[in-house]
Each structure stands twice: as structure tokens, then as C-alpha cells.
Design an enzyme around this catalytic site. Structure first.
Site, mmCIF file in Angstrom:
data_model
loop_
_atom_site.group_PDB
_atom_site.id
_atom_site.type_symbol
_atom_site.label_atom_id
_atom_site.label_comp_id
_atom_site.label_asym_id
_atom_site.label_seq_id
_atom_site.Cartn_x
_atom_site.Cartn_y
_atom_site.Cartn_z
ATOM 1 N N GLU A 80 38.068 47.399 39.155
ATOM 2 C CA GLU A 80 39.449 47.194 39.607
ATOM 3 C C GLU A 80 39.996 48.459 40.276
ATOM 4 O O GLU A 80 40.678 48.382 41.291
ATOM 5 C CB GLU A 80 40.349 46.786 38.436
ATOM 6 C CG GLU A 80 39.972 45.469 37.760
ATOM 7 C CD GLU A 80 40.251 44.238 38.625
ATOM 8 O OE1 GLU A 80 40.697 44.371 39.773
ATOM 9 O OE2 GLU A 80 40.005 43.119 38.114
ATOM 10 N N TYR A 120 44.915 47.957 28.476
ATOM 11 C CA TYR A 120 45.520 47.173 27.385
ATOM 12 C C TYR A 120 44.454 46.550 26.477
ATOM 13 O O TYR A 120 44.562 46.593 25.247
ATOM 14 C CB TYR A 120 46.401 46.094 28.031
ATOM 15 C CG TYR A 120 47.149 45.179 27.087
ATOM 16 C CD1 TYR A 120 48.078 45.672 26.174
ATOM 17 C CD2 TYR A 120 46.960 43.793 27.150
ATOM 18 C CE1 TYR A 120 48.784 44.819 25.341
ATOM 19 C CE2 TYR A 120 47.659 42.929 26.319
ATOM 20 C CZ TYR A 120 48.574 43.441 25.409
ATOM 21 O OH TYR A 120 49.263 42.591 24.596
ATOM 22 N N GLU A 184 34.954 41.216 45.557
ATOM 23 C CA GLU A 184 35.938 40.341 44.917
ATOM 24 C C GLU A 184 35.494 38.884 44.888
ATOM 25 O O GLU A 184 35.938 38.129 44.027
ATOM 26 C CB GLU A 184 37.287 40.447 45.647
ATOM 27 C CG GLU A 184 37.837 41.849 45.648
ATOM 28 C CD GLU A 184 39.304 41.900 46.050
ATOM 29 O OE1 GLU A 184 39.584 41.740 47.242
ATOM 30 O OE2 GLU A 184 40.152 42.094 45.174
ATOM 31 N N GLU A 218 42.736 37.141 42.216
ATOM 32 C CA GLU A 218 41.567 37.425 43.066
ATOM 33 C C GLU A 218 41.323 36.318 44.079
ATOM 34 O O GLU A 218 40.834 36.567 45.180
ATOM 35 C CB GLU A 218 40.307 37.653 42.223
ATOM 36 C CG GLU A 218 40.337 38.889 41.327
ATOM 37 C CD GLU A 218 40.578 40.195 42.063
ATOM 38 O OE1 GLU A 218 40.341 40.268 43.278
ATOM 39 O OE2 GLU A 218 41.030 41.156 41.407
ATOM 40 N N HIS A 221 43.393 37.276 46.933
ATOM 41 C CA HIS A 221 42.813 38.422 47.643
ATOM 42 C C HIS A 221 41.677 37.950 48.547
ATOM 43 O O HIS A 221 41.556 38.369 49.699
ATOM 44 C CB HIS A 221 42.254 39.467 46.663
ATOM 45 C CG HIS A 221 43.275 40.017 45.716
ATOM 46 N ND1 HIS A 221 42.964 40.866 44.684
ATOM 47 C CD2 HIS A 221 44.612 39.815 45.636
ATOM 48 C CE1 HIS A 221 44.067 41.180 44.014
ATOM 49 N NE2 HIS A 221 45.083 40.540 44.572
HETATM 50 MN MN MN Z 1 41.435 42.064 44.033
HETATM 51 FE FE FE Z 2 41.592 42.850 40.908
#
Ligand code: MN
Ligand code: FE
Length: 339
Positions: A80, A120, A184, A218, A221
Site C-alpha cells: 500500500e 490498525y 493493483e 481498489e 483505482h
Molecule cells: Mn490502490
Molecule cells: Fe490500496
């Protein structure tokens, strides 16, 4: 005085002001931006209590299941950040069109949210950050994926690189395929299937839900990247010759092989009704879809062995993805999933 009306193009557009976003030419960039905003979420909205209990319990998960979770944490935690850095340091300066830049800023923010998700998860589950954040170096099947992406995107990371001239435009599109379609669009998908399988079986449901949110981001994206690539090709049609198409197809085939090796490493024995061979079929199916979306012939003709991937996702969409959450984003229902 005549002021010739300048035509906006995606790259090499020094003739128009990158700060003048209106009037807009590329409506798809605007649509993806709005979808991104409608899908807003943060990792803290997902309750991790059940995951913490399951992770700590001596017999709730087998060692193989724990390995699978850990391997995906290892891959995604650094992938990421890699994606965020690529957008900011390599892609942004070459895309001179303001509406696309607006989307890239949104995407960069979403990558920050994804990076935060793994912080997290590590914090709540009590994972060793030194272990998780070094897996991209220590685990060969993860390392090979990252190295491949870095290798096929090195042209545009070069500070000397420009998009002037046919060969450079070709390099740029080549590298965009590496970022969007391969990183991705392929390298995230074995992980998505594995973690959503956990969710389906009521295991690590918090992590599974986080992966669902990431998958939804994603898929936008990827849709933006596909529009970007196709439009640059249309505007620079000289680049689109047979050797280049073969080069792109070969990279996608290498990516499928690396993703298969990754799945085999995550699942040496097979768990949850999953094994590396079935995931390979799925990755091949996904890769064919990526090729088709940029106008290239399919390679594998594999069937989708996980129709539930889209079923689960569609069901969630109809029920309103957000209904169980504390915070409400009213426009959250307007999303279009891809795989
Ligand atoms: Mn992405
Ligand atoms: Fe991402």
C-alpha cells in the site's frame, strides 16, 4: 489578438494550465473521483474484538490459517505504501491534466487509509511490526512480486524521465500497466480471495471487512488506471504496435505466475476449501479481464472459480454496504464493482 483554444491532453500538455480544472474534458476522471468520495471509510470504524479473541485463542485458527493471515499482512502492509509513493513520486508529475490530478490526489489519500488499515491490524492483533514490515524482504514470494513491480516501473521513477517522444510515451504506458493492472489489478487479488474466504467462514471478520473496503477502493483505482491507459493510447496511437502489445501481455503473464507462487507459499497445504491451484485459475480469469479492458486478447480462457466473490460483493451493495457501521456516508451505495 487571437487566443487559440488549447486542447487538453493527458500528458505533455504544457500548453494548458494544470490549475484550470474547468471546463473538464475527461468526465470519467470526475466520476471516479466522486465514487471515491462516496466510498469514504476509515479502519477504526471496523470492530476488531472478535478477531483479537480468535487470534489469541490457542485453537480457533490452525497454524496454516495463521500463516495465511500473516502472509497477507506482510504483502499488503508495504504494498500500500509502495502504491502511494508511486502515485506521488512517479505518476503525478507526468499527468498534466487537472481532472486526473484531482483523482490522483484522492487515490493517494485512499492509499494512506489502506496503509493505516495495516497499522490498525498490527496494533489490534498485537503483531510484531518488525516481522510484518520486513516480510517484503524476508519472504521470497512477496519479495519477488515487489521486485517485479519495481523493475517494470523503473523508467518513470527516474527523475530524468520525460514523456516527450513516442518511445517515452510507450515507456510511460508500460509502467502504468505495471502500477495499475499488475500491482493493483493482479497482485492484490489472491489476497482478496483468501481474506474474503475467511470472512465467509466467520473467521477474522474484522480483517475480512477491512479487505472488503480495500477491494472496493481498489476496483475504482483499477477502473481509473484502465481509463487513463486507454485514453493515453488513443491520444498517442503510434505507441500501440505489436511488439508493445506483446511486451505488456508478457508482463501480465509473468505477474500471473508470481501471484500463483505467492498463493502456493501462503497456502502450502490448502485451507478453508482453498488451494493454490484454484487461486491460480482465479488469477488467470482476472488477468484475462485486465487484458480485455485494454483491448488485448485473452490468454487463459479460465472460468471464475469464485463466483461468490462478485455475489458477496453485489449482495453487500444491495443491502447497503454501510448499514452496520457507526458513521453513515449517505452516498455510499453508488458504487460499481469490478470483480
Ligand atoms: Mn490502490
Ligand atoms: Fe490500496
Amino acid at each position: 489578438m487571437t487566443t487559440a483554444r488549447k486542447t487538453k491532453t493527458l500528458i505533455n500538455c504544457s500548453s494548458t494550465d494544470p490549475n484550470k480544472i474547468l471546463p473538464m474534458k475527461y468526465q470519467w476522471a470526475r466520476e471516479h473521483y466522486k465514487t471515491g468520495v462516496a466510498n469514504n471509510w476509515t479502519p477504526e470504524e471496523v470492530n476488531m474484538q472478535k478477531d483479537v479473541e480468535m487470534w489469541r485463542s490457542p485453537d480457533a485458527l490452525t497454524n496454516e490459517e495463521k500463516r495465511l493471515v500473516l502472509w497477507n499482512m506482510g504483502f499488503f502492509s508495504t504494498a500500500e505504501s509502495l502504491t502511494a509513493n508511486n502515485i506521488v513520486l512517479a505518476i503525478y508529475r507526468h499527468i498534466t491534466n487537472p481532472e486526473c490530478r484531482q483523482y490522483l490526489l484522492r487515490q493517494g489519500y485512499e492509499e494512506a487509509i489502506h496503509t493505516d488499515t495495516f497499522i490498525y491490524c498490527c496494533d489490534t492483533l498485537g503483531l510484531d511490526p518488525d516481522e510484518v514490515y520486513n516480510m517484503y524482504l524476508d519472504i521470497p514470494s512477496i519479495r519477488k512480486k515487489d521486485e517485479f513491480v519495481i523493475d517494470i516501473t523503473k523508467s518513470i521513477l527516474d527523475p530524468e524521465f520525460t514523456t516527450q517522444g513516442t518511445e517515452n510515451v510507450r515507456r510511460f504506458v508500460h509502467d502504468l500497466v505495471g502500477y495499475y493492472l499488475i500491482m493493483e489489478g493482479i497482485f492484490f487479488y489472491a489476497g482478496f480471495v483468501m481474506m474474503l474466504s475467511f470472512l465467509r467462514q466467520n473467521k477474522m471478520v474484522g480483517v475480512g471487512e477491512q479487505f472488503q473496503f480495500i477491494l472496493r477502493d481498489e476496483s475504482v483505482h483499477l477502473a481509473f488506471g484502465t481509463d487513463l491507459i486507454n485514453t493515453i493510447v488513443q491520444e498517442n496511437i503510434d505507441i500501440w504496435n505489436e511488439p508493445f502489445k506483446k511486451d505488456i501481455t508478457d508482463n501480465i503473464k509473468t505477474a500471473v505466475q508470481l501471484e500463483y507462487e505467492y498463493a502456493r507459499d501462503c497456502l502450502p497445504k490448502g485451507v478453508l476449501g482453498l488451494n493454490a491451484e484454484v487461486i491460480k485459475e482465479y488469477i488467470q480469469y482476472i488477468a484475462d479481464r485486465r487484458l480485455e479492458k485494454i483491448g488485448l486478447p485473452k490468454v487463459y480462457e479460465s472460468k471464475n472459480p469464485f463466483p461468490w466473490m462478485s455475489e458477496v460483493i453485489d449482495l453487500r451493495k444491495e443491502k447497503n454496504f454501510f448499514e452496520t457501521r457507526v458513521t453513515e456516508y449517505r452516498s455510499g451505495g453508488t458504487l460499481s464493482w469490478d470483480d
